[in-house]
Design a protein around this motif. Sequence first.
Motif, PDB file in Angstrom:
ATOM      1  N   TYR A  15       0.842  -1.127   0.004  1.00 31.87           N
ATOM      2  CA  TYR A  15      -0.134  -0.078   0.007  1.00 31.87           C
ATOM      3  C   TYR A  15       0.818   1.324  -0.107  1.00 31.87           C
ATOM      4  O   TYR A  15       1.835   1.368   0.636  1.00 31.87           O
ATOM      5  N   SER A  16       0.396   2.268  -0.786  1.00 31.75           N
ATOM      6  CA  SER A  16       1.180   3.571  -0.767  1.00 31.75           C
ATOM      7  C   SER A  16       0.108   4.626  -1.244  1.00 31.75           C
ATOM      8  O   SER A  16      -0.678   4.323  -2.240  1.00 31.75           O
ATOM      9  N   ASP A  17       0.071   5.698  -0.514  1.00 29.53           N
ATOM     10  CA  ASP A  17      -0.872   6.841  -0.898  1.00 29.53           C
ATOM     11  C   ASP A  17      -2.364   6.208  -1.206  1.00 29.53           C
ATOM     12  O   ASP A  17      -2.931   5.798  -0.305  1.00 29.53           O
ATOM     13  N   SER A  18      -2.627   6.164  -2.524  1.00 28.62           N
ATOM     14  CA  SER A  18      -4.026   5.917  -2.731  1.00 28.62           C
ATOM     15  C   SER A  18      -4.384   4.547  -3.377  1.00 28.62           C
ATOM     16  O   SER A  18      -5.161   4.188  -4.077  1.00 28.62           O
ATOM     17  N   VAL A  19      -3.174   3.639  -3.348  1.00 34.84           N
ATOM     18  CA  VAL A  19      -3.304   2.449  -4.165  1.00 34.84           C
ATOM     19  C   VAL A  19      -2.926   1.244  -3.345  1.00 34.84           C
ATOM     20  O   VAL A  19      -1.737   1.205  -2.614  1.00 34.84           O
ATOM     21  N   LEU A  20      -3.644   0.236  -3.307  1.00 35.64           N
ATOM     22  CA  LEU A  20      -3.490  -1.093  -2.545  1.00 35.64           C
ATOM     23  C   LEU A  20      -3.090  -2.082  -3.571  1.00 35.64           C
ATOM     24  O   LEU A  20      -3.937  -2.131  -4.724  1.00 35.64           O
ATOM     25  N   LEU A  54       6.597 -13.583  -5.287  1.00 37.35           N
ATOM     26  CA  LEU A  54       6.653 -13.663  -3.773  1.00 37.35           C
ATOM     27  C   LEU A  54       6.286 -12.448  -3.019  1.00 37.35           C
ATOM     28  O   LEU A  54       5.805 -12.557  -1.990  1.00 37.35           O
ATOM     29  N   ARG A  55       6.672 -11.143  -3.553  1.00 36.51           N
ATOM     30  CA  ARG A  55       6.315  -9.866  -2.951  1.00 36.51           C
ATOM     31  C   ARG A  55       5.977  -8.830  -4.165  1.00 36.51           C
ATOM     32  O   ARG A  55       6.493  -9.050  -5.189  1.00 36.51           O
ATOM     33  N   VAL A  56       4.954  -7.947  -3.620  1.00 32.69           N
ATOM     34  CA  VAL A  56       4.909  -6.777  -4.327  1.00 32.69           C
ATOM     35  C   VAL A  56       5.120  -5.324  -3.685  1.00 32.69           C
ATOM     36  O   VAL A  56       5.178  -5.581  -2.306  1.00 32.69           O
ATOM     37  N   GLY A  57       5.299  -4.321  -4.143  1.00 32.36           N
ATOM     38  CA  GLY A  57       5.745  -3.399  -3.280  1.00 32.36           C
ATOM     39  C   GLY A  57       5.383  -1.916  -4.339  1.00 32.36           C
ATOM     40  O   GLY A  57       5.352  -2.016  -5.365  1.00 32.36           O
ATOM     41  N   ILE A  58       5.062  -0.811  -3.413  1.00 31.25           N
ATOM     42  CA  ILE A  58       4.832   0.233  -4.084  1.00 31.25           C
ATOM     43  C   ILE A  58       5.226   1.539  -3.370  1.00 31.25           C
ATOM     44  O   ILE A  58       5.250   1.371  -2.040  1.00 31.25           O
ATOM     45  N   ASP A  59       5.652   2.556  -3.815  1.00 33.84           N
ATOM     46  CA  ASP A  59       5.929   3.696  -3.096  1.00 33.84           C
ATOM     47  C   ASP A  59       5.410   4.927  -4.144  1.00 33.84           C
ATOM     48  O   ASP A  59       4.927   4.621  -5.121  1.00 33.84           O
ATOM     49  N   ALA A  60       5.860   6.231  -3.751  1.00 34.33           N
ATOM     50  CA  ALA A  60       5.241   7.430  -4.814  1.00 34.33           C
ATOM     51  C   ALA A  60       5.796   7.345  -6.160  1.00 34.33           C
ATOM     52  O   ALA A  60       5.144   8.000  -7.108  1.00 34.33           O
ATOM     53  N   ARG A  61       7.175   6.624  -6.335  1.00 31.88           N
ATOM     54  CA  ARG A  61       7.864   6.795  -7.632  1.00 31.88           C
ATOM     55  C   ARG A  61       7.659   5.357  -8.429  1.00 31.88           C
ATOM     56  O   ARG A  61       7.541   5.542  -9.751  1.00 31.88           O
ATOM     57  N   ALA A  62       7.249   4.210  -7.766  1.00 31.43           N
ATOM     58  CA  ALA A  62       7.486   2.990  -8.646  1.00 31.43           C
ATOM     59  C   ALA A  62       6.484   1.884  -7.811  1.00 31.43           C
ATOM     60  O   ALA A  62       6.100   1.908  -6.726  1.00 31.43           O
ATOM     61  N   MET A  63       6.355   0.967  -8.708  1.00 29.45           N
ATOM     62  CA  MET A  63       5.612  -0.549  -8.170  1.00 29.45           C
ATOM     63  C   MET A  63       6.752  -1.539  -8.635  1.00 29.45           C
ATOM     64  O   MET A  63       7.094  -1.175  -9.645  1.00 29.45           O
TER      65      MET A  63
END
Length: 123
Positions: A15-20, A54-63
């Motif tokens: 999860y980051s800002d407005s996206v899960l 195995l994992r996903v990730g997200i921040d303001a600049r990338a997924m």
Amino acid sequence: GDDPALRRAIRSLAYSDSVLLAATDNAVLAIAPRGGRAPVRVDALNLVQVGQVLRVGIDARAMWAAGTDGLVIVSRVSGAVRVVRAADLGGPVLDAVANADWMWVGTPQGLVRLRRSSDGLTL
């Protein structure tokens, strides 16, 4: 939820800002956690590139999605895609996290640090 896309095993969440992000065996779905929109498949995070996710990730600049065959990163700024193969990292990507300057990648062989560019990808 009632959406059929979410009625299957979920392998990882981020999860980051407005996206899960929710990773299933064959897709990454972007979900608006406050509702109002149906889940959207994130085709740029092509899980064929990473093998078993195995994992996903997200921040303001990338997924990103990490898996047995490597790591795929998509810039939320430019839409550019970068794939890093497991062979170049010393093995499967068990986990990955990012801060402003670095992406930290965990493998069975240890920790790999990749420098990030301004659009969130790795150099």
